[in-house]
Design a protein around this motif. Structure first.
Motif, PDB file in Angstrom:
ATOM      1  N   UNK A 114       0.840  -1.194   0.000  1.00  0.00           N
ATOM      2  CA  UNK A 114       0.000   0.000   0.000  1.00  0.00           C
ATOM      3  C   UNK A 114       0.879   1.249   0.000  1.00  0.00           C
ATOM      4  N   UNK A 115       0.534   2.202  -0.851  1.00  0.00           N
ATOM      5  CA  UNK A 115       1.274   3.465  -0.912  1.00  0.00           C
ATOM      6  C   UNK A 115       0.287   4.603  -0.736  1.00  0.00           C
ATOM      7  N   UNK A 116       0.686   5.624  -0.013  1.00  0.00           N
ATOM      8  CA  UNK A 116      -0.213   6.724   0.316  1.00  0.00           C
ATOM      9  C   UNK A 116      -0.675   7.454  -0.934  1.00  0.00           C
ATOM     10  N   UNK A 117      -1.949   7.819  -0.941  1.00  0.00           N
ATOM     11  CA  UNK A 117      -2.499   8.659  -2.000  1.00  0.00           C
ATOM     12  C   UNK A 117      -2.222  10.123  -1.661  1.00  0.00           C
ATOM     13  N   UNK A 119      -4.613  12.804  -2.243  1.00  0.00           N
ATOM     14  CA  UNK A 119      -5.806  13.547  -1.850  1.00  0.00           C
ATOM     15  C   UNK A 119      -6.683  12.750  -0.901  1.00  0.00           C
ATOM     16  N   UNK A 120      -6.896  11.489  -1.202  1.00  0.00           N
ATOM     17  CA  UNK A 120      -7.745  10.662  -0.358  1.00  0.00           C
ATOM     18  C   UNK A 120      -6.900   9.921   0.683  1.00  0.00           C
ATOM     19  N   UNK A 121      -7.576   9.380   1.689  1.00  0.00           N
ATOM     20  CA  UNK A 121      -6.887   8.650   2.747  1.00  0.00           C
ATOM     21  C   UNK A 121      -6.593   7.203   2.369  1.00  0.00           C
ATOM     22  N   UNK A 122      -7.321   6.683   1.382  1.00  0.00           N
ATOM     23  CA  UNK A 122      -7.167   5.281   0.981  1.00  0.00           C
ATOM     24  C   UNK A 122      -5.861   5.093   0.212  1.00  0.00           C
ATOM     25  N   UNK A 123      -5.054   4.106   0.564  1.00  0.00           N
ATOM     26  CA  UNK A 123      -3.817   3.865  -0.185  1.00  0.00           C
ATOM     27  C   UNK A 123      -4.071   3.183  -1.522  1.00  0.00           C
ATOM     28  N   UNK A 124      -3.081   3.304  -2.400  1.00  0.00           N
ATOM     29  CA  UNK A 124      -3.109   2.672  -3.710  1.00  0.00           C
ATOM     30  C   UNK A 124      -2.181   1.459  -3.697  1.00  0.00           C
ATOM     31  N   UNK A 125      -2.199   0.687  -4.794  1.00  0.00           N
ATOM     32  CA  UNK A 125      -1.282  -0.443  -4.954  1.00  0.00           C
ATOM     33  C   UNK A 125       0.006   0.087  -5.580  1.00  0.00           C
ATOM     34  N   UNK A 126       1.089   0.037  -4.825  1.00  0.00           N
ATOM     35  CA  UNK A 126       2.349   0.605  -5.303  1.00  0.00           C
ATOM     36  C   UNK A 126       2.833  -0.073  -6.580  1.00  0.00           C
ATOM     37  N   UNK A 128       1.105  -1.280  -9.041  1.00  0.00           N
ATOM     38  CA  UNK A 128       0.295  -1.006 -10.229  1.00  0.00           C
ATOM     39  C   UNK A 128       0.798   0.253 -10.932  1.00  0.00           C
ATOM     40  N   UNK A 129       0.932   0.225 -12.264  1.00  0.00           N
ATOM     41  CA  UNK A 129       1.484   1.380 -12.971  1.00  0.00           C
ATOM     42  C   UNK A 129       0.509   2.545 -13.127  1.00  0.00           C
ATOM     43  N   UNK A 130      -0.776   2.309 -12.875  1.00  0.00           N
ATOM     44  CA  UNK A 130      -1.773   3.372 -12.996  1.00  0.00           C
ATOM     45  C   UNK A 130      -2.775   3.248 -11.849  1.00  0.00           C
ATOM     46  N   UNK A 131      -3.085   4.384 -11.228  1.00  0.00           N
ATOM     47  CA  UNK A 131      -4.090   4.397 -10.167  1.00  0.00           C
ATOM     48  C   UNK A 131      -4.908   5.671 -10.248  1.00  0.00           C
ATOM     49  N   UNK A 132      -6.165   5.564  -9.834  1.00  0.00           N
ATOM     50  CA  UNK A 132      -7.053   6.712  -9.705  1.00  0.00           C
ATOM     51  C   UNK A 132      -7.435   6.873  -8.236  1.00  0.00           C
ATOM     52  N   UNK A 133      -7.363   8.093  -7.738  1.00  0.00           N
ATOM     53  CA  UNK A 133      -7.934   8.405  -6.430  1.00  0.00           C
ATOM     54  C   UNK A 133      -9.359   8.911  -6.663  1.00  0.00           C
ATOM     55  N   UNK A 134     -10.322   8.351  -5.944  1.00  0.00           N
ATOM     56  CA  UNK A 134     -11.727   8.650  -6.228  1.00  0.00           C
ATOM     57  C   UNK A 134     -12.498   9.050  -4.979  1.00  0.00           C
TER      58      UNK A 134
END
Length: 209
Positions: A114-117, A119-126, A128-134
């Motif tokens: 997990x890597x910090x986003x 704007x949002x508090x939810x982490x992303x998958x480090x 993964x080459x592409x992520x959206x914060x929603x």
């Protein structure tokens, strides 16, 4: 009805070894959704009913067939992240769909980071080459034609931040095939990998080429 057409009405069953609906509407992009509950417990799960629905602002959505942890978490926090599922991450993505209790962290289960986003508090998958914060815009319980509700919920979210690995930008243009996205087919196990050999171009009538 012609003999060469298999016809059925879904309310009466399809009469086949496996429901063909998912295979017909496919292959579909995968909604690999990270979320967390109000206490910060993490969840990561893939959803095969997923797509984009608007340009400005960008809005994506996925459907939770049944009340699952992602839905519960998103109702609590109003946020989620989408992570691109790629061929190199296919096994980890598959691990994250295991039926486990809410207290189990699918990031740990799948060996992902997990890597910090931003704007949002939810982490992303480090990885993964592409992520959206929603941020959630609507949660809609689906219903039948007669108005009776079904136990499925459509979660729509505005994309408020985008993360793209720079190696996927070729002269500033995102290279879809280079990311090796995987797509969900039908049946219990069918997936497809998108590659450059599948690309063809077709312009709209009257469009500048």
């Amino acid at each position: 009805m012609p003999d060469d057409i298999h016809y059925y009405e879904p309310a009466n069953g399809h009469g086949l070894p496996h429901d063909p609906f998912n295979a017909i509407v496919g292959p579909r992009p995968i909604g690999w959704i990270s979320s967390q509950d109000a206490n910060g417990r993490l969840n990561l799960a893939p959803y095969s009913f997923f797509n984009a629905f608007n340009y400005i602002p960008p809005i994506i959505g996925f459907s939770s067939v049944g009340r699952k942890d992602s839905l519960n978490n998103i109702e609590q926090t109003g946020e989620f992240a989408w992570n691109l599922a790629t061929r190199p991450l296919a096994e980890q993505m598959n691990q994250s769909c295991a039926m486990v209790p809410p207290e189990v962290n699918e990031f740990e289960l799948s060996g992902l980071t997990p890597v910090a986003s931003n704007i949002i508090q939810v982490p992303r998958v480090a990885e993964s080459p592409v992520s959206f914060e929603c941020k959630v815009t609507q949660i809609i319980q689906l219903q039948r034609a007669d108005g009776n509700v079904v136990p499925s919920w459509l979660i729509l979210g505005e994309v408020v931040a985008v993360h793209i690995a720079k190696w996927l930008l070729k002269d500033g243009v995102y290279d879809t095939a280079a990311a090796e996205p995987i797509l969900r087919g039908g049946g219990p196990a069918d997936y497809f990998q998108l590659g450059p050999e599948a690309l063809f171009k077709m312009y709209r009538p009257g469009a500048n080429k």
